[in-house]
Design a protein around this motif. Sequence first.
Motif, PDB file in Angstrom:
ATOM      1  N   ALA A 308      -0.608 -11.996  15.432  1.00 11.10           N
ATOM      2  CA  ALA A 308      -1.876 -12.296  16.098  1.00 11.10           C
ATOM      3  C   ALA A 308      -2.969 -11.373  15.599  1.00 11.10           C
ATOM      4  CB  ALA A 308      -1.720 -12.151  17.614  1.00 11.10           C
ATOM      5  N   HIS A 309      -4.174 -11.726  15.962  1.00 10.08           N
ATOM      6  CA  HIS A 309      -5.348 -10.943  15.592  1.00 10.08           C
ATOM      7  C   HIS A 309      -5.242  -9.553  16.226  1.00 10.08           C
ATOM      8  CE1 HIS A 309      -9.934 -11.312  14.701  1.00 10.08           C
ATOM      9  NE2 HIS A 309      -9.431 -10.174  14.276  1.00 10.08           N
ATOM     10  N   SER A 341      -4.285  -8.588   5.469  1.00 11.74           N
ATOM     11  CA  SER A 341      -5.441  -8.321   4.618  1.00 11.74           C
ATOM     12  C   SER A 341      -5.084  -7.201   3.654  1.00 11.74           C
ATOM     13  CB  SER A 341      -6.649  -7.918   5.463  1.00 11.74           C
ATOM     14  OG  SER A 341      -7.011  -8.963   6.352  1.00 11.74           O
ATOM     15  N   SER A 342      -5.176  -7.508   2.362  1.00 13.52           N
ATOM     16  CA  SER A 342      -4.812  -6.519   1.354  1.00 13.52           C
ATOM     17  C   SER A 342      -5.965  -5.602   1.002  1.00 13.52           C
ATOM     18  CB  SER A 342      -4.318  -7.217   0.077  1.00 13.52           C
ATOM     19  OG  SER A 342      -5.344  -8.068  -0.428  1.00 13.52           O
ATOM     20  N   GLY A 343      -7.170  -6.022   1.306  1.00 15.56           N
ATOM     21  CA  GLY A 343      -8.344  -5.211   0.967  1.00 15.56           C
ATOM     22  C   GLY A 343      -8.811  -4.392   2.155  1.00 15.56           C
ATOM     23  N   MET A 344     -10.120  -4.131   2.140  1.00 14.16           N
ATOM     24  CA  MET A 344     -10.732  -3.310   3.187  1.00 14.16           C
ATOM     25  C   MET A 344     -10.681  -4.028   4.533  1.00 14.16           C
ATOM     26  SD  MET A 344     -14.631  -1.802   3.286  1.00 14.16           S
ATOM     27  CE  MET A 344     -15.306  -3.448   3.075  1.00 14.16           C
ATOM     28  N   ARG A 357     -11.935  -5.931  17.349  1.00 18.11           N
ATOM     29  CA  ARG A 357     -10.885  -6.534  16.536  1.00 18.11           C
ATOM     30  C   ARG A 357     -11.063  -6.111  15.083  1.00 18.11           C
ATOM     31  NH1 ARG A 357     -10.227 -12.826  18.686  1.00 18.11           N
ATOM     32  NH2 ARG A 357      -9.621 -12.281  20.828  1.00 18.11           N
ATOM     33  N   LEU A 358      -9.985  -6.292  14.309  1.00 16.35           N
ATOM     34  CA  LEU A 358     -10.024  -5.939  12.898  1.00 16.35           C
ATOM     35  C   LEU A 358     -10.289  -7.186  12.067  1.00 16.35           C
ATOM     36  CD1 LEU A 358      -7.052  -3.404  12.569  1.00 16.35           C
ATOM     37  CD2 LEU A 358      -9.417  -3.029  13.316  1.00 16.35           C
ATOM     38  N   TYR A 359     -11.219  -7.029  11.101  1.00 12.23           N
ATOM     39  CA  TYR A 359     -11.566  -8.133  10.208  1.00 12.23           C
ATOM     40  C   TYR A 359     -11.494  -7.660   8.769  1.00 12.23           C
ATOM     41  CZ  TYR A 359     -13.129 -11.166  13.979  1.00 12.23           C
ATOM     42  OH  TYR A 359     -13.162 -11.980  15.080  1.00 12.23           O
ATOM     43  N   ALA A 360     -11.165  -8.613   7.890  1.00  7.11           N
ATOM     44  CA  ALA A 360     -11.118  -8.311   6.461  1.00  7.11           C
ATOM     45  C   ALA A 360     -12.522  -8.195   5.913  1.00  7.11           C
ATOM     46  CB  ALA A 360     -10.345  -9.396   5.717  1.00  7.11           C
ATOM     47  N   GLY A 361     -12.737  -7.207   5.047  1.00 10.39           N
ATOM     48  CA  GLY A 361     -14.078  -6.987   4.519  1.00 10.39           C
ATOM     49  C   GLY A 361     -14.322  -7.631   3.183  1.00 10.39           C
ATOM     50  N   ASP A 362     -13.341  -8.330   2.618  1.00  7.38           N
ATOM     51  CA  ASP A 362     -13.516  -8.868   1.267  1.00  7.38           C
ATOM     52  C   ASP A 362     -13.341 -10.370   1.182  1.00  7.38           C
ATOM     53  OD1 ASP A 362     -10.872  -8.943   1.856  1.00  7.38           O
ATOM     54  OD2 ASP A 362     -10.163  -8.002  -0.021  1.00  7.38           O
ATOM     55  N   ASP A 363     -13.287 -11.051   2.345  1.00  2.62           N
ATOM     56  CA  ASP A 363     -13.114 -12.504   2.260  1.00  2.62           C
ATOM     57  C   ASP A 363     -13.932 -13.226   3.327  1.00  2.62           C
ATOM     58  OD1 ASP A 363     -11.730 -11.728   4.451  1.00  2.62           O
ATOM     59  OD2 ASP A 363      -9.825 -12.668   3.916  1.00  2.62           O
ATOM     60  N   GLY A 365     -15.238 -12.141   6.122  1.00  2.00           N
ATOM     61  CA  GLY A 365     -15.059 -11.766   7.526  1.00  2.00           C
ATOM     62  C   GLY A 365     -13.907 -12.463   8.195  1.00  2.00           C
ATOM     63  N   ALA A 366     -12.861 -12.785   7.455  1.00  7.19           N
ATOM     64  CA  ALA A 366     -11.710 -13.427   8.081  1.00  7.19           C
ATOM     65  C   ALA A 366     -10.991 -12.449   8.981  1.00  7.19           C
ATOM     66  CB  ALA A 366     -10.754 -13.952   6.998  1.00  7.19           C
ATOM     67  N   SER A 367     -10.377 -12.986  10.026  1.00 11.23           N
ATOM     68  CA  SER A 367      -9.662 -12.138  10.973  1.00 11.23           C
ATOM     69  C   SER A 367      -8.433 -11.529  10.309  1.00 11.23           C
ATOM     70  CB  SER A 367      -9.241 -12.948  12.189  1.00 11.23           C
ATOM     71  OG  SER A 367      -8.392 -14.015  11.808  1.00 11.23           O
ATOM     72  N   THR A 368      -8.081 -10.346  10.797  1.00 15.48           N
ATOM     73  CA  THR A 368      -6.914  -9.642  10.275  1.00 15.48           C
ATOM     74  C   THR A 368      -5.765  -9.804  11.267  1.00 15.48           C
ATOM     75  OG1 THR A 368      -8.264  -8.039   9.082  1.00 15.48           O
ATOM     76  CG2 THR A 368      -6.004  -7.399   9.595  1.00 15.48           C
ATOM     77  N   LEU A 369      -4.657 -10.377  10.803  1.00 10.85           N
ATOM     78  CA  LEU A 369      -3.509 -10.635  11.659  1.00 10.85           C
ATOM     79  C   LEU A 369      -2.374  -9.688  11.322  1.00 10.85           C
ATOM     80  CD1 LEU A 369      -3.416 -14.549  11.439  1.00 10.85           C
ATOM     81  CD2 LEU A 369      -4.717 -13.121  13.037  1.00 10.85           C
ATOM     82  N   SER A 370      -1.565  -9.380  12.320  1.00  9.90           N
ATOM     83  CA  SER A 370      -0.350  -8.607  12.057  1.00  9.90           C
ATOM     84  C   SER A 370       0.664  -9.503  11.352  1.00  9.90           C
ATOM     85  CB  SER A 370       0.236  -8.089  13.372  1.00  9.90           C
ATOM     86  OG  SER A 370       0.530  -9.179  14.248  1.00  9.90           O
ATOM     87  N   ASN A 371       1.402  -8.935  10.393  1.00 11.02           N
ATOM     88  CA  ASN A 371       2.402  -9.739   9.685  1.00 11.02           C
ATOM     89  C   ASN A 371       3.722  -8.992   9.538  1.00 11.02           C
ATOM     90  OD1 ASN A 371       1.792  -7.854   7.779  1.00 11.02           O
ATOM     91  ND2 ASN A 371       1.148  -9.290   6.175  1.00 11.02           N
TER      92      ASN A 371
END
Length: 388
Positions: A308-309, A341-344, A357-363, A365-371
């Motif tokens: 989840a986010h 998210s592999s980047g910032m 919440r955490l968001y990816a900085g290189d795509d 503003g896509a949400s960052t999910l736990s994996n």
Amino acid sequence: MAYIGQNADGNFTTSVSKDTFSGNGSATAFTLSEAATTNTVDVFVENIRQEPTTAYSVDGTTLTFTAAPVTGTNNIYVVNRGPIQLSASHPAAKSLSAFSATITNDLTVDTNTLFVDASENKVGIGTTTVTDAGVAITPSVTRAGGWDAHLALQSTAADDFPALLFSNAATNRYGGIVSTNDASGNVANNATAAIDFLMTSSTDGNINIRTNTAVGASAPVSNWQFTHDGNLKALVNGNGIDFSASAGSNASSSVLDDYEEGAWTPVVAAGWTSVTFPNSYQFGKYQKVGNVVEAFFFLQFSGTNAGAHVQINGLPYVAVNETAGALRGGALTYFNIPVDSSGMVMPYVFQNATNFRLYAGDDGGASTLSNGNASNAFLIGSVRYRVS
């Protein structure tokens, strides 16, 4: 008899006092109307003059006979011959110089420039009405506590302090430096402003500043306080330091109305479940200046992947309800956090909420999910956002 100089008859008079008593055959002590000495009075009993020191003695206002005078009505009289009492009526157009003076009644200087009310024990400057001022002069306090005051004000009440009152001619507008909440004698709504010296405890003294925004309609309100520990404290929510004199043309407010710092507890609310803090690293600090909050956090946690986010709850203040997301970002450092998210990765504070919440900085503003499961993962950083 001829003499040189101003006629003294109209200006000086000599007053010799006489006291009359009735003997009862037993009383030996009598009280004179004026103080004297043994040799400055003439004492008569049954119209026979008595010999000083042999028949009587005088100490101040007490006349004492060696033997009690005989019974009779007004059969004792005493003539006090000294010291000679002189009363003077000074010429109105002449200046007066004196070494000292004792004035037992009211004193008025130039109609109402200065008025001393002997019965009220109060002083009025510019007025002959001193009852409402509540001011008393006591020379004994002029050097109290190391002070060398030119004007000393002391209340006659044990639990009250004097007031220094400033009033207009109509006495319907006034202000002053006071040390009491007692408004009796004055109309509180007419007060324009006041400085109160207050005892908040048996040892703590504070200074309150009161101002009035509706003179005549409401009483002054305490807005600021100099506390006993040296701080300046706003007593009304929203009050602050006004910098409008130097404000720019686009300024919407120039009042700095708040400063605060404290602690908050960051909570991993989404992204992982069964979250634990192996080393109890779950810290948060914040500072609030005006309507801007900066919240710092330090987390070391483990948890089960929820796919989840990632969301952190517990911010100390609710973010303002506005859509400008750029005003609610922050900086982030992280280790061993399994996210997609592999980047910032950047934190984003939600409007009208106390979480980010955490968001990816290189795509985009896509949400960052736990994996994956988190094991001793570190999340360190800060967010900065506006509040209402």
